[in-house]
Each structure stands twice: as structure tokens, then as C-alpha cells.
Design an enzyme around this catalytic site. Structure first.
Site, PDB file in Angstrom:
ATOM      1  CB  SER A  33       0.563 -43.643  -8.743  1.00 42.50           C
ATOM      2  OG  SER A  33       1.097 -43.112  -7.549  1.00 42.50           O
ATOM      3  CE1 TYR A  89      -0.744 -38.847 -10.066  1.00 49.01           C
ATOM      4  CE2 TYR A  89       0.377 -39.517  -8.054  1.00 49.01           C
ATOM      5  CZ  TYR A  89       0.279 -39.518  -9.427  1.00 49.01           C
ATOM      6  OH  TYR A  89       1.219 -40.192 -10.168  1.00 49.01           O
ATOM      7  N   GLY A 113       3.428 -40.774 -23.432  1.00 48.02           N
ATOM      8  CA  GLY A 113       4.024 -40.064 -22.306  1.00 48.02           C
ATOM      9  C   GLY A 113       5.520 -40.248 -22.196  1.00 48.02           C
ATOM     10  CE  LYS A 124      -1.207 -41.985 -12.062  1.00 50.95           C
ATOM     11  NZ  LYS A 124      -0.792 -42.489 -13.387  1.00 50.95           N
ATOM     12  CG  ASP A 136      -2.876 -33.170 -26.839  1.00 50.83           C
ATOM     13  OD1 ASP A 136      -3.138 -33.936 -25.883  1.00 50.83           O
ATOM     14  OD2 ASP A 136      -3.290 -31.995 -26.905  1.00 50.83           O
ATOM     15  CG  ASN A 178       4.666 -43.471 -18.879  1.00 48.41           C
ATOM     16  OD1 ASN A 178       4.708 -43.861 -17.715  1.00 48.41           O
ATOM     17  ND2 ASN A 178       5.444 -42.493 -19.306  1.00 48.41           N
TER      18      ASN A 178
END
Length: 268
Positions: free
Chosen positions: A151, A164, A22, A168, A72, A99
């Protein structure tokens, strides 16, 4: 607002090989730069090769060693190629930093887009699992470490962040289980959970908020930072240095843990 960072030159990752997925212009870039400053050889992985080369050029300009492998992480063959290229170039892997992520639909869960959630889970959870599985044998050989980037969405249930948080939270649960399963192989698995990160993207967003409410971007920053103990927002390099610490021998007795980096916005 904080000033520009000067890289710390340390020996924390001397002669280690660190793979970072990432890699883009934000946190991924700083993780690579801080790992290199700590003495590591850095393998950069992401779908966009031009971004990899830009970051690699910065590292090499400072005398560092890199390898760019467009990857990927949702593709089995691409990940196998990344492992093979890394071992061919350096013969070992000491650290894997997962990441890569995708932000799903930012709508209330009651009317969210299932395909966006599915795509986010495929990258954020299954992609990072695929990477960890693929590198397990190499990491076992070096008693290495995995660092997952999560996060602060784990710490709140604000509207529109449900999708999200689903992704996570699943990543965190997976990371904790991997720590238990891979521990007997000598592999440590830890998580870094950043809050707001003071990046160009966030600066742009604060500018848009400022226009909407007819205030200054500085006022938006101050209002946001006021919710933290330190009254400021973390910089990308501060998140990256936490990753370097967890990847290093200084954290050899730490696994299965989540380290929040949010200037004290949330306490856990």
C-alpha cells in the site's frame, strides 16, 4: 473519472498456474481476471467460497480455467490443503499473489487497539509468510514468482494510519528478506504498492465525504486526484496489470523491488 476497462488478451502468463489469495469483489477479482486474460490457469483462495465462485464464473465464461479453494491463510492446515489441491489439479505453481490483508484500528497509535494490530499482523504479515513458505517448493520447481500487495501507506505518515503502516511496513521488510533468501532457488519476490484505487468502496466513501462538506462526489474525486501527476486515480485493472507484469517472464531480472502504482501521487 476513467471509463470501464476492456481486458487485454496477452500471452504473458500463457500456461502458467497463478494462485491468488484474498479474492474479493475488488482488487483480488481483477488480479484473477487479468491473470486469466494473460493466459494463466487461476487458483482462487479466500475464506468466502461464494465470492470465489462468482469470480471463477466470470473467468470460465471467457474460456479460462480455474480452481476455487476456500482458504483461511492464518490456518496451517487450510494452507497445506490449498497447496495440495493446486498441485493435484495442475501439477505445478508458477506464481503466488499474496493479496490478503486486514485493516487494523484506524485510531492514533497512542490510543489504538492492540488486538486489532495483532490480528492484522497475523493475516497481513504472518499469513502471507505462511503462504510463501508453503508454496516455496513448488515455486522452486518452476523458478516462479511471488507478488506481494502492499500500500501507499508506506509513503506517508498521516494521522490514524499508524497501525496500518506498521503492518504494511513489516510486510515490505519481510518481502525484501524473502527476495534475498529465495533468490538462490530461482524465486523472485516483488511488491506492488497501490495508492487510492477507484473501486465501489472508494466511490461510496467519496459520496459520504461529499455529503459531509456539501459538495459533489466529483469534486471530492478532483480534489483527491489533484495531488497526483496524472490528475486521476488508478483503476483496479491497472494495479492488476502491474501484478501480471511482475509475475511474467518480462520481469525475470526483477526481484526485491517495490513498484508504486499511484498515478504519480508519491515519488520514491
Amino acid at each position: 473519472m476513467s471509463s470501464e476497462n476492456t481486458r487485454l488478451r496477452t500471452e504473458l502468463l500463457r500456461d502458467k498456474v497463478v494462485v491468488v489469495s484474498g479474492v474479493g469483489p475488488g482488487l483480488g477479482r481483477d488480479i484473477c481476471l487479468e491473470a486469466a486474460a494473460a493466459g494463466a490457469k487461476v487458483v482462487l483462495a479466500a475464506r468466502t467460497e461464494s465470492r470465489l465462485k462468482e469470480v471463477a464464473a466470470e473467468i470460465e465464461a471467457e474460456g479460462g480455467t480455474t480452481l476455487c479453494v476456500p482458504t483461511d491463510i492464518t490456518d496451517d492446515e487450510a494452507v497445506r490443503n490449498l497447496v495440495a489441491r493446486t498441485l493435484e489439479a495442475f501439477g505445478r505453481v508458477d506464481v503466488l499473489v499474496n493479496n490478503a490483508f486486514s485493516v487494523p484500528s484506524m485510531k492514533p497509535l497512542a490510543r489504538t487497539d492492540f488486538q486489532q494490530i495483532t490480528d492484522s499482523l497475523d493475516l497481513t504479515v504472518l499469513g502471507n509468510l505462511r503462504m510463501t513458505q508453503a508454496f516455496t517448493e513448488a515455486l522452486e520447481a518452476t523458478k516462479g514468482a511471488v507478488v506481494m500487495i502492499n500500500s501507499a501507506v508506506l509513503r506517508h505518515s498521516e494521522p490514524r494510519y499508524g497501525s496500518y503502516k506498521v503492518a504494511k511496513s513489516a510486510l515490505l521488510a519481510m518481502s525484501q528478506t524473502l527476495a534475498t533468501e529465495l533468490g538462490p532457488k530461482g524465486i523472485r519476490v516483488n511488491t506492488v504498492a497501490p495508492g487510492y484505487i477507484w473501486t465501489d468502496q472508494l466511490k461510496w466513501y467519496f459520496g459520504e465525504v461529499a455529503k459531509k462538506y456539501n459538495i459533489t462526489p466529483e469534486q471530492v474525486y478532483e480534489q483527491t486526484a489533484s495531488r497526483s501527476d496524472l490528475k486521476r486515480l488508478p483503476e483496479t485493472y491497472e494495479i492488476a496489470r502491474t501484478v501480471v507484469f511482475l509475475a511474467s517472464p518480462w520481469a525475470n531480472a526483477i526481484t526485491g523491488q517495490t513498484l508504486d502504482v499511484n498515478c504519480g501521487e508519491y515519488h520514491v
